[in-house]
Design an enzyme around this catalytic site. Structure first.
Site, PDB file in Angstrom:
ATOM      1  N   CYS A  73       0.862  -1.180   0.000  1.00  0.00           N
ATOM      2  CA  CYS A  73       0.000   0.000   0.000  1.00  0.00           C
ATOM      3  C   CYS A  73       0.896   1.227   0.000  1.00  0.00           C
ATOM      4  CB  CYS A  73      -0.915   0.001   1.219  1.00  0.00           C
ATOM      5  SG  CYS A  73      -2.021   1.426   1.253  1.00  0.00           S
ATOM      6  N   CYS A 218      -4.602   6.101  -4.808  1.00  0.00           N
ATOM      7  CA  CYS A 218      -4.005   4.776  -4.642  1.00  0.00           C
ATOM      8  C   CYS A 218      -2.532   4.889  -5.044  1.00  0.00           C
ATOM      9  CB  CYS A 218      -4.728   3.747  -5.499  1.00  0.00           C
ATOM     10  SG  CYS A 218      -4.041   2.094  -5.368  1.00  0.00           S
TER      11      CYS A 218
HETATM   12  N1  LIG Z   1      -6.237  -2.203  -2.547  1.00  0.00           N
HETATM   13  C1  LIG Z   1      -4.816  -2.515  -2.659  1.00  0.00           C
HETATM   14  C2  LIG Z   1      -4.066  -2.245  -1.350  1.00  0.00           C
HETATM   15  C3  LIG Z   1      -3.964  -0.791  -1.047  1.00  0.00           C
HETATM   16  C4  LIG Z   1      -3.388  -0.038  -2.181  1.00  0.00           C
HETATM   17  C5  LIG Z   1      -3.595   1.463  -2.110  1.00  0.00           C
HETATM   18  N2  LIG Z   1      -4.326   1.950  -0.991  1.00  0.00           N
HETATM   19  C6  LIG Z   1      -2.257   2.135  -2.198  1.00  0.00           C
HETATM   20  O1  LIG Z   1      -2.111   3.264  -1.713  1.00  0.00           O
HETATM   21  O2  LIG Z   1      -1.353   1.538  -2.805  1.00  0.00           O
HETATM   22  C7  LIG Z   1      -4.649  -4.004  -2.950  1.00  0.00           C
HETATM   23  O3  LIG Z   1      -5.553  -4.765  -2.617  1.00  0.00           O
HETATM   24  O4  LIG Z   1      -3.606  -4.361  -3.497  1.00  0.00           O
END
Ligand SMILES: N[C@H](CCC[C@H](N)C(=O)O)C(=O)O
EC number: 5.1.1.7
Length: 285
Positions: A73, A218
């Site tokens: 993340c 993200c």
């Molecule tokens: N939903 C993403 C995890 C968090 C990614 C996102 N919040 C970031 O800032 O990279 C996954 O399942 O791989």
């Protein structure tokens, strides 16, 4: 009860628990309940800072709002790095995660830079199902998806599919996001981005996150977008990825992705046994 920080990176928000002195291992159901924006704290991901393997500063565990633990993340890595950097005089920390180690340092202006590692582009890396076709030109036949054009996929610690489209406003994210996240071509599901290229160094994007849905930002998606854009020759140099919550800057240095952006502590509280309290704050600002 254990203290936590409610934090965000460009509006992608987290509850961050520091479990280095007192282990904290919530069940998937407990995280889902705490993540509920109507009846719980409400967050996109639950982040646990834990004792690291030898040589790293800390281990970061990431649990999506659906209760599923995942590998990486980006926005949370900046939040965790800020906590770790505030504790020590060293200019750099290394955060271990299931998606690999990440180095982080202060970038000035209240921002944090994170070396997110080297992107991988192979079918097995993403991963894609057997016989899925070219990971850099992944076509879909479903009527709702065919018009999106092919996706370019990358693993940047976690799986991403990136669609370059003429207009992100024209994408029905609520329909195509879940269809693609759960598409059988992605055995581990995937994070789904739609990108408008404004120039080789500037894109606008919206993201449907695996295990969450649409988020304000993200970090790993911004990394994946820059990585596939460079890989296909559509993007060059440092890339500004403009997300609904704001911009992230992505550099590719020697094949490694370096993400730079802000972090914020919104409020603090205590949680445990499925309940939480919010620490009092001065009412007059
Ligand atoms: N939903 C993403 C995890 C968090 C990614 C996102 N919040 C970031 O800032 O990279 C996954 O399942 O791989």
């Amino acid at each position: 009860m254990i203290p936590f920080r409610k934090m965000n990176g460009l509006g992608n928000d987290f509850a961050v628990v520091d479990a280095r002195t007192e282990p904290f291992t919530p069940t998937s159901e407990e995280v889902k309940a705490l993540g509920d924006r109507a009846t719980g704290i409400g967050f996109d991901q639950f982040i646990i800072i834990a004792e690291p393997p030898a040589g790293e500063t800390a281990l970061m565990r990431i649990i999506n709002a659906d209760g599923g633990e995942v590998e990486s993340c980006g926005n949370a890595a900046r939040c965790v790095a800020a906590i770790l950097l505030d504790e020590r005089s060293e200019p750099e920390v290394t955060i271990a995660s299931a998606g690999g180690p990440m180095r982080a340092w202060r970038a000035g202006g209240g921002r944090i830079s994170v070396d997110m590692g080297t992107p991988r582009f192979g079918a097995a890396d993403i991963p894609l199902a057997e016989g899925a076709g070219d990971p850099q030109a992944l076509a879909f036949s479903e009527p709702e998806l065919a018009g999106l054009g092919p996706a370019a996929c990358a693993n940047v610690g976690n799986p991403h599919a990136v669609f370059f489209v003429p207009s992100i406003a024209a994408v029905d994210l609520a329909t195509v996001g879940p269809m693609l996240e759960h598409h059988p071509v992605f055995p581990a599901r995937a994070n789904i981005s739609f990108v408008e290229v404004l120039s080789p160094g500037h894109v606008r994007a919206v993201v449907h996150e695996r295990g969450v849905g649409p988020t304000r930002a993200c970090g790993t998606a911004a990394c994946a977008i820059a990585a596939v854009g460079h890989h296909m020759g559509r993007l060059a140099g440092e890339v500004t990825v403009e997300l609904p919550g704001g911009p992230l800057t992505i550099g590719l240095e020697g094949g490694r992705i370096v993400m730079t952006g802000p972090y914020e502590v919104d409020w603090t509280g205590m949680l445990g046994d499925g309940v939480y309290t919010r620490d009092p704050e001065p009412i007059n600002g």
